[in-house]
Scaffold this motif. Structure first.
Motif, PDB file in Angstrom:
ATOM      1  N   VAL A 266      -4.610  -5.939  14.195  1.00 54.67           N
ATOM      2  CA  VAL A 266      -3.812  -5.946  12.972  1.00 54.67           C
ATOM      3  C   VAL A 266      -2.557  -5.109  13.179  1.00 54.67           C
ATOM      4  O   VAL A 266      -2.617  -4.002  13.732  1.00 54.67           O
ATOM      5  N   TYR A 267      -1.428  -5.647  12.723  1.00 53.02           N
ATOM      6  CA  TYR A 267      -0.142  -4.953  12.800  1.00 53.02           C
ATOM      7  C   TYR A 267       0.527  -5.049  11.429  1.00 53.02           C
ATOM      8  O   TYR A 267       0.407  -6.068  10.739  1.00 53.02           O
ATOM      9  N   PHE A 268       1.253  -3.996  11.045  1.00 49.79           N
ATOM     10  CA  PHE A 268       1.990  -4.007   9.790  1.00 49.79           C
ATOM     11  C   PHE A 268       3.485  -3.897  10.060  1.00 49.79           C
ATOM     12  O   PHE A 268       3.918  -3.115  10.928  1.00 49.79           O
ATOM     13  N   GLU A 269       4.268  -4.648   9.285  1.00 52.59           N
ATOM     14  CA  GLU A 269       5.724  -4.502   9.337  1.00 52.59           C
ATOM     15  C   GLU A 269       6.091  -3.101   8.843  1.00 52.59           C
ATOM     16  O   GLU A 269       5.502  -2.598   7.880  1.00 52.59           O
ATOM     17  N   VAL A 270       7.050  -2.476   9.490  1.00 51.24           N
ATOM     18  CA  VAL A 270       7.454  -1.117   9.155  1.00 51.24           C
ATOM     19  C   VAL A 270       8.821  -1.151   8.475  1.00 51.24           C
ATOM     20  O   VAL A 270       9.775  -1.732   9.003  1.00 51.24           O
ATOM     21  N   VAL A 271       8.895  -0.536   7.297  1.00 49.18           N
ATOM     22  CA  VAL A 271      10.146  -0.446   6.536  1.00 49.18           C
ATOM     23  C   VAL A 271      10.377   1.021   6.189  1.00 49.18           C
ATOM     24  O   VAL A 271       9.480   1.688   5.658  1.00 49.18           O
ATOM     25  N   ASN A 272      11.549   1.526   6.501  1.00 45.71           N
ATOM     26  CA  ASN A 272      11.898   2.928   6.229  1.00 45.71           C
ATOM     27  C   ASN A 272      10.889   3.892   6.847  1.00 45.71           C
ATOM     28  O   ASN A 272      10.627   4.974   6.312  1.00 45.71           O
ATOM     29  N   GLY A 273      10.287   3.487   7.953  1.00 45.68           N
ATOM     30  CA  GLY A 273       9.350   4.357   8.658  1.00 45.68           C
ATOM     31  C   GLY A 273       7.925   4.297   8.150  1.00 45.68           C
ATOM     32  O   GLY A 273       7.070   5.036   8.641  1.00 45.68           O
ATOM     33  N   TYR A 274       7.634   3.416   7.180  1.00 45.91           N
ATOM     34  CA  TYR A 274       6.294   3.318   6.607  1.00 45.91           C
ATOM     35  C   TYR A 274       5.785   1.886   6.686  1.00 45.91           C
ATOM     36  O   TYR A 274       6.567   0.937   6.553  1.00 45.91           O
ATOM     37  N   PRO A 275       4.470   1.697   6.865  1.00 47.18           N
ATOM     38  CA  PRO A 275       3.920   0.341   6.950  1.00 47.18           C
ATOM     39  C   PRO A 275       3.949  -0.359   5.596  1.00 47.18           C
ATOM     40  O   PRO A 275       3.775   0.270   4.549  1.00 47.18           O
ATOM     41  N   VAL A 276       4.168  -1.658   5.645  1.00 49.91           N
ATOM     42  CA  VAL A 276       4.069  -2.503   4.453  1.00 49.91           C
ATOM     43  C   VAL A 276       2.725  -3.212   4.548  1.00 49.91           C
ATOM     44  O   VAL A 276       2.527  -4.077   5.401  1.00 49.91           O
ATOM     45  N   PHE A 277       1.795  -2.848   3.676  1.00 51.45           N
ATOM     46  CA  PHE A 277       0.412  -3.257   3.851  1.00 51.45           C
ATOM     47  C   PHE A 277       0.154  -4.732   3.551  1.00 51.45           C
ATOM     48  O   PHE A 277      -0.938  -5.227   3.828  1.00 51.45           O
ATOM     49  N   ASP A 278       1.123  -5.429   2.963  1.00 49.11           N
ATOM     50  CA  ASP A 278       0.943  -6.854   2.736  1.00 49.11           C
ATOM     51  C   ASP A 278       1.932  -7.693   3.546  1.00 49.11           C
ATOM     52  O   ASP A 278       2.125  -8.876   3.255  1.00 49.11           O
ATOM     53  N   ALA A 279       2.540  -7.112   4.548  1.00 48.69           N
ATOM     54  CA  ALA A 279       3.368  -7.845   5.500  1.00 48.69           C
ATOM     55  C   ALA A 279       2.788  -7.568   6.882  1.00 48.69           C
ATOM     56  O   ALA A 279       3.133  -6.586   7.541  1.00 48.69           O
ATOM     57  N   ASP A 280       1.870  -8.420   7.301  1.00 54.05           N
ATOM     58  CA  ASP A 280       1.090  -8.111   8.494  1.00 54.05           C
ATOM     59  C   ASP A 280       1.098  -9.242   9.505  1.00 54.05           C
ATOM     60  O   ASP A 280       1.507 -10.368   9.223  1.00 54.05           O
ATOM     61  N   VAL A 281       0.648  -8.900  10.689  1.00 57.40           N
ATOM     62  CA  VAL A 281       0.321  -9.864  11.739  1.00 57.40           C
ATOM     63  C   VAL A 281      -1.131  -9.608  12.109  1.00 57.40           C
ATOM     64  O   VAL A 281      -1.511  -8.468  12.392  1.00 57.40           O
ATOM     65  N   ILE A 282      -1.940 -10.649  12.078  1.00 62.43           N
ATOM     66  CA  ILE A 282      -3.336 -10.536  12.488  1.00 62.43           C
ATOM     67  C   ILE A 282      -3.563 -11.524  13.622  1.00 62.43           C
ATOM     68  O   ILE A 282      -3.463 -12.743  13.432  1.00 62.43           O
ATOM     69  N   THR A 283      -3.806 -11.006  14.802  1.00 65.54           N
ATOM     70  CA  THR A 283      -3.982 -11.853  15.973  1.00 65.54           C
ATOM     71  C   THR A 283      -5.465 -12.062  16.266  1.00 65.54           C
ATOM     72  O   THR A 283      -6.310 -11.236  15.912  1.00 65.54           O
ATOM     73  N   VAL A 284      -5.758 -13.176  16.902  1.00 65.22           N
ATOM     74  CA  VAL A 284      -7.104 -13.455  17.406  1.00 65.22           C
ATOM     75  C   VAL A 284      -7.004 -13.474  18.924  1.00 65.22           C
ATOM     76  O   VAL A 284      -6.293 -14.318  19.496  1.00 65.22           O
ATOM     77  N   GLN A 285      -7.677 -12.547  19.576  1.00 65.16           N
ATOM     78  CA  GLN A 285      -7.615 -12.412  21.030  1.00 65.16           C
ATOM     79  C   GLN A 285      -9.023 -12.365  21.610  1.00 65.16           C
ATOM     80  O   GLN A 285      -9.931 -11.806  20.997  1.00 65.16           O
ATOM     81  N   GLU A 286      -9.156 -12.937  22.783  1.00 67.14           N
ATOM     82  CA  GLU A 286     -10.450 -12.931  23.456  1.00 67.14           C
ATOM     83  C   GLU A 286     -10.242 -12.997  24.963  1.00 67.14           C
ATOM     84  O   GLU A 286      -9.528 -13.873  25.453  1.00 67.14           O
ATOM     85  N   LYS A 287     -10.826 -12.042  25.665  1.00 64.84           N
ATOM     86  CA  LYS A 287     -10.749 -11.989  27.126  1.00 64.84           C
ATOM     87  C   LYS A 287      -9.312 -12.038  27.625  1.00 64.84           C
ATOM     88  O   LYS A 287      -8.983 -12.761  28.563  1.00 64.84           O
ATOM     89  N   GLY A 288      -8.444 -11.258  26.966  1.00 65.04           N
ATOM     90  CA  GLY A 288      -7.054 -11.171  27.400  1.00 65.04           C
ATOM     91  C   GLY A 288      -6.213 -12.372  27.055  1.00 65.04           C
ATOM     92  O   GLY A 288      -5.077 -12.500  27.537  1.00 65.04           O
ATOM     93  N   GLN A 289      -6.730 -13.261  26.223  1.00 62.17           N
ATOM     94  CA  GLN A 289      -5.986 -14.449  25.826  1.00 62.17           C
ATOM     95  C   GLN A 289      -5.688 -14.422  24.327  1.00 62.17           C
ATOM     96  O   GLN A 289      -6.518 -13.986  23.524  1.00 62.17           O
ATOM     97  N   LEU A 290      -4.503 -14.897  23.980  1.00 62.15           N
ATOM     98  CA  LEU A 290      -4.098 -14.988  22.583  1.00 62.15           C
ATOM     99  C   LEU A 290      -4.437 -16.382  22.076  1.00 62.15           C
ATOM    100  O   LEU A 290      -3.864 -17.382  22.522  1.00 62.15           O
TER     101      LEU A 290
END
Length: 278
Positions: free
Chosen positions: A156-180
């Motif tokens: 899980v990653y959050f977009e950062v605005v003014n140095g703080y995370p935006v908790f509803d602007a995210d990236v959620i990746t699915v990764q397995e064995k080094g693969q995206l």
């Protein structure tokens, strides 16, 4: 007995007693107004409030109270070409677009909502130590990882605005064995402050508000607060102008991550919301 003299003495004694009592009351109020609860006492009181609701505190509590603004932003609407270039830099041939889906030789991008899209790789994309998942995300450099809500499969990653995370602007990746395998992304842009900076409530005050508002855990069940951090969350939307363009507003919030769920506390008012309320 001279009653006039005795009465005068009694009046004088009562007057003196009033002065003494008034002075004692003044001193007690001065002491009360000058008393400041020590950080250790405040933390202990917060732990007690949490324990009464079946929660333990299993993380450190931030001590700062910065002055933050509210801001207005738009959900991003990037061009298909920009999304394709970020997600599929090695795609061959011309991409096909049908409805809300773009299909390439490496996978698909599907718009799933306002400022939100999902990317699916076919086959999964091999990652490397020098080129992680964010390298394949639209404006991935604007995001920061969130280890507390990530797991072995989902990062899980959050977009950062003014140095703080935006908790509803995210990236959620699915990764397995080094693969995206794929990811979902929400991105906001055109960020503009719409208030002057104001100091936020303390993290302890936010925890106190949470403890007073949350339902008591079930009998024998003890949940833990595992993270307390400051960021932003979207609160309201309003229509503006004849075109009825929706403008979204983001407020500072304390995020309280527990083993029972995630809660947001408005960092100005102390209002407690659940994860889906904002």
């Amino acid at each position: 007995m001279n009653w006039e003299v005795a009465k005068s003495w009694l009046i004088a004694l009562f007057a003196l007693l009033d002065v003494i009592l008034g002075w004692l009351l003044y001193e007690s109020r001065q002491l009360a107004s000058g008393y400041a609860e020590s950080p250790a006492d405040a933390l202990a009181n917060t732990k007690t409030l949490l324990a009464n609701q079946g929660f333990s505190l299993a993380t450190s509590v931030p001590s700062g109270q910065p002055s933050l603004v509210t801001f207005q932003a738009d959900f991003a609407n990037p061009r298909w070409a920009s999304l394709e270039q970020a997600a599929f830099p090695g795609a061959k041939g011309k991409a096909q677009i049908a409805g809300g889906t773009l299909t390439t030789s490496e996978g698909q991008i599907t718009v799933t909502g306002q400022g939100t899209w999902a990317v699916q790789y076919q086959p999964p994309l091999q990652l490397s130590p020098n080129r992680g998942a964010l390298a394949y995300v639209f404006r991935g450099a604007d995001y920061a990882p969130d280890p507390v809500t990530s797991d072995s499969v989902h990062a899980v990653y959050f977009e950062v605005v003014n140095g703080y995370p935006v908790f509803d602007a995210d990236v959620i990746t699915v990764q397995e064995k080094g693969q995206l395998i794929g990811y979902t992304q929400t991105y906001i842009d055109h960020v503009q402050s719409n208030s002057s900076p104001k100091p936020v409530i303390s993290a302890l005050d936010a925890l106190d508000s949470f403890a007073e508002a949350v339902d008591k855990a079930g009998s024998g069940q003890v949940n833990s607060v595992v993270k307390v951090d400051l960021g932003y969350a979207r609160k309201i939307q309003v229509a503006s102008g004849s075109q009825a363009i929706l403008h979204s507003y983001w407020f500072p919030v304390w995020r309280i991550v527990t083993t029972a769920g995630v809660y947001f506390v408005n960092a100005f008012t102390g209002e407690v919301e659940t994860q889906n309320a904002y």
